[in-house]
Design an enzyme around this catalytic site. Structure first.
Site, PDB file in Angstrom:
ATOM      1  N   ASP A 141      82.368 -25.578  -5.661  1.00 10.65           N
ATOM      2  CA  ASP A 141      82.266 -27.034  -5.543  1.00 10.65           C
ATOM      3  C   ASP A 141      82.930 -27.646  -6.763  1.00 10.65           C
ATOM      4  O   ASP A 141      82.949 -27.019  -7.835  1.00 10.65           O
ATOM      5  CB  ASP A 141      80.801 -27.473  -5.438  1.00 10.65           C
TER       6      ASP A 141
ATOM      7  N   CYS B   1      75.873 -37.381  11.074  1.00 15.19           N
ATOM      8  CA  CYS B   1      76.793 -36.781  12.059  1.00 15.19           C
ATOM      9  C   CYS B   1      77.004 -37.629  13.306  1.00 15.19           C
ATOM     10  O   CYS B   1      78.087 -38.154  13.517  1.00 15.19           O
ATOM     11  CB  CYS B   1      76.295 -35.404  12.459  1.00 15.19           C
TER      12      CYS B   1
ATOM     13  N   ARG C  55      71.000 -40.837   5.425  1.00 16.24           N
ATOM     14  CA  ARG C  55      72.264 -41.452   5.855  1.00 16.24           C
ATOM     15  C   ARG C  55      72.086 -42.104   7.223  1.00 16.24           C
ATOM     16  O   ARG C  55      71.568 -41.495   8.149  1.00 16.24           O
ATOM     17  CB  ARG C  55      73.377 -40.390   5.909  1.00 16.24           C
TER      18      ARG C  55
HETATM   19  C1  UDX Z   1      73.518 -33.205  14.925  1.00 14.28           C
HETATM   20  C2  UDX Z   1      73.768 -32.155  16.020  1.00 14.28           C
HETATM   21  O1  UDX Z   1      72.553 -31.842  16.691  1.00 14.28           O
HETATM   22  C3  UDX Z   1      74.356 -30.908  15.418  1.00 14.28           C
HETATM   23  O2  UDX Z   1      74.639 -29.946  16.418  1.00 14.28           O
HETATM   24  C4  UDX Z   1      75.614 -31.283  14.689  1.00 14.28           C
HETATM   25  O3  UDX Z   1      76.189 -30.179  14.086  1.00 14.28           O
HETATM   26  C5  UDX Z   1      75.331 -32.344  13.634  1.00 14.28           C
HETATM   27  O4  UDX Z   1      74.726 -33.475  14.258  1.00 14.28           O
HETATM   28  P1  UDX Z   1      71.625 -33.636  13.089  1.00 14.28           P
HETATM   29  O5  UDX Z   1      72.421 -34.818  12.637  1.00 14.28           O
HETATM   30  O6  UDX Z   1      71.050 -32.712  12.072  1.00 14.28           O
HETATM   31  O7  UDX Z   1      72.523 -32.715  14.042  1.00 14.28           O
HETATM   32  O8  UDX Z   1      70.435 -34.244  13.949  1.00 14.28           O
HETATM   33  P2  UDX Z   1      69.820 -34.084  15.416  1.00 14.28           P
HETATM   34  O9  UDX Z   1      68.664 -33.169  15.381  1.00 14.28           O
HETATM   35  O10 UDX Z   1      70.895 -33.802  16.382  1.00 14.28           O
HETATM   36  O11 UDX Z   1      69.254 -35.570  15.629  1.00 14.28           O
HETATM   37  C6  UDX Z   1      70.152 -36.684  15.596  1.00 14.28           C
HETATM   38  C7  UDX Z   1      69.426 -37.977  15.756  1.00 14.28           C
HETATM   39  O12 UDX Z   1      69.034 -38.187  17.097  1.00 14.28           O
HETATM   40  C8  UDX Z   1      68.160 -38.155  14.923  1.00 14.28           C
HETATM   41  O13 UDX Z   1      68.174 -39.453  14.328  1.00 14.28           O
HETATM   42  C9  UDX Z   1      67.044 -38.025  15.934  1.00 14.28           C
HETATM   43  O14 UDX Z   1      65.907 -38.754  15.540  1.00 14.28           O
HETATM   44  C10 UDX Z   1      67.687 -38.614  17.172  1.00 14.28           C
HETATM   45  N1  UDX Z   1      67.139 -38.130  18.447  1.00 14.28           N
HETATM   46  C11 UDX Z   1      67.222 -36.822  18.777  1.00 14.28           C
HETATM   47  C12 UDX Z   1      66.561 -39.035  19.335  1.00 14.28           C
HETATM   48  O15 UDX Z   1      66.480 -40.241  19.061  1.00 14.28           O
HETATM   49  N2  UDX Z   1      66.081 -38.578  20.531  1.00 14.28           N
HETATM   50  C13 UDX Z   1      66.161 -37.283  20.893  1.00 14.28           C
HETATM   51  O16 UDX Z   1      65.718 -36.959  21.999  1.00 14.28           O
HETATM   52  C14 UDX Z   1      66.742 -36.364  19.991  1.00 14.28           C
END
Ligand code: UDX
Length: 447
Positions: A32, A271, A341
């Site tokens: 890094d 993401c 974020r």
């Molecule tokens: C996501 C993808 O799942 C992952 O595969 C990718 O590599 C990066 O982006 P992440 O950002 O860690 O991962 O979060 P994730 O668990 O996917 O949840 C994303 C958001 O959706 C959260 O804010 C969560 O609260 C929301 N969410 C998730 C809902 O509002 N409803 C759901 O049913 C599922």
């Protein structure tokens, strides 16, 4: 076979990837440009909350008693180039300021810094989420900048890990996708991932653009699924129906499935929001913008959830926020993470504060990050302290701790027993039995 692997960029993705590569038996050097981050990781500490990661670091990082010593860290590109057979680029690609497109500068800089030191045949593997077409551009750049020329190959290997489950998702992924051209890339990547491949994890070999698109498509699909059920929640509210029961009924159809069908405050994080926007921007550049116009709607439905929550909170406060106290449970963008974020919870908290309420936030893990980003909000050390004198309690991130709270005890702290469940997971009957008015998004109102 043990490989010598470097991991460039030790944020969420890179720190996890480096530790997991060591766990798979490889010799790993994490790089890094931030010496502080490197010192922290080398000391076996993780700069973020990610269950299981600190244990892996200590098990493998050199210098820890009883460690395998397979994991070391550096800030030197020259050292990385001399050490590695395979170099993973794990730098982030945030949304550009004022634009939808992804900022590729960290990935570009990583490649530009590494390439001039690559004097022998090597494989550089991109893991970052990038606009389709990037791998092809970077492959040409690599061959031009590396003294090894075309013997410095590039592959693309998108990451699908979820925060909070990053270690498990990296060691036991649903699938491994690699975008390659002719050369040694596929063979080397099969060696890198020999253990999960033996365990039966599907190994998908494809071209550069398809591999890049798998990631964009996967995140778009997940975002669409969440916004679909949230759109249903809007209809449910107007029709007096219950989106939780609707979602459960839909989930019985295996073609639909119940995952990512949880209605509530919608998605945030580092993401999904930025990835769907970058995908739309890239499709526009490619002349395929019409294909993704639906993602604009997915984004709007998602952002509307936040304003809807503010509206509901205002209603619960008697039509205005002035002089009202609001308790916010949750600051992280999702449970089991300290990442704030684009956190829907903090977005709502800040909007309400700006409209004149006194907002106090509590989160089990994300308090330090939240304080830095939103210093004007008040913070409490427990849900009870946050709820002190509150006219309404907003449940915005579904930590287990909040589900287990005793509503009767909490009720002794608040000014009014009103709860708004932004994640549709609290036990409505239990809260109502304890004298609370329970209101959720997309569910019938019962006073
Ligand atoms: C996501 C993808 O799942 C992952 O595969 C990718 O590599 C990066 O982006 P992440 O950002 O860690 O991962 O979060 P994730 O668990 O996917 O949840 C994303 C958001 O959706 C959260 O804010 C969560 O609260 C929301 N969410 C998730 C809902 O509002 N409803 C759901 O049913 C599922």
């Amino acid at each position: 076979m043990t490989l010598r692997i470097t991991v460039i960029g030790t944020g969420y993705l890179g720190a996890t990837h480096a530790a997991c590569m060591a766990e798979l038996g490889h010799e790993v050097l994490g790089l890094d440009i931030d010496p502080e981050k490197i010192a922290t990781l080398a000391a076996g500490r993780v700069p973020m909350y990610e269950p299981g990661l600190a244990e892996l670091l200590v098990r493998h990082a050199a210098g820890h008693e009883g460690s395998t010593g397979r994991l070391r860290f550096t800030t030197s590109y020259q050292e990385a180039a001399e050490f590695g057979d395979v170099h993973f680029i794990c730098t982030n690609t945030p949304q550009k300021k004022g634009e939808f497109a992804a900022d590729m500068s960290y990935v570009d800089t990583a490649l530009d810094s590494l390439a001039p030191h690559l004097t022998r045949p090597t494989l550089v593997v991109g893991k970052s989420t990038v606009p389709v077409g990037s791998a092809s551009r970077l492959a040409e750049r690599l061959a031009t900048l590396a003294p090894a020329g075309a013997a410095a190959e590039l592959a693309w290997n998108p990451e699908f890990l979820r925060e909070g489950y990053a270690v498990g998702d990296t060691l036991h992924p649903d699938r491994i996708v690699v975008g390659v051209r002719e050369g040694r890339a596929e063979e080397l990547l099969r060696e890198v991932y020999a253990t999960p491949i033996e365990e039966g994890v599907p190994f998908v070999v494809t071209d550069y653009p398809t591999s890049e698109l798998v990631k964009a498509a996967a995140n778009s699909f997940l975002a669409t699924k969440i916004s679909f059920i949230n759109a249903m929640a809007e209809v449910c509210e107007n029709a007096g129906a219950d989106v939780v029961q609707l979602s459960q009924a839909l989930a019985h159809d295996p073609r639909i499935g119940g995952k990512f069908l949880q209605a509530g405050l919608g998605f945030g994080g580092g993401c999904l929001p930025k990835d769907i926007r970058a995908f739309m921007a890239r499709a526009g550049e490619l002349g395929a913008d019409q294909a993704l116009t639906f993602l604009r709607e997915v984004d709007s439905i998602n952002m509307r959830r936040r304003s809807r929550m503010v509206e509901l909170a205002r209603e619960q406060c008697g039509g205005g926020f002035l002089g009202r106290r609001v308790a916010v449970f949750g600051a992280a963008f999702k449970p089991n993470s300290d990442d704030i974020r684009d956190s829907p919870a903090l977005n709502v908290a800040a909007q309400i504060q700006l409209q004149g309420a006194q907002v106090t936030v509590y989160d089990p893990k994300a308090m330090d990050n939240a304080r830095k980003m939103f210093p004007s909000l008040a913070y409490a050390d427990s849900p009870f302290e946050a709820a002190e004198g509150a006219h309404v309690v907003l449940h915005l991130t579904e930590w287990q701790e909040f589900r287990e709270l005793d509503p009767a005890t909490l009720g002794t702290f608040v000014a009014e027993r009103r709860v708004l469940d932004g994640r549709n997971v609290l036990d409505a009957d239990r809260w109502r039995a304890a004298g609370w008015s329970y209101r959720a998004m997309g569910r019938p109102t019962v006073e």
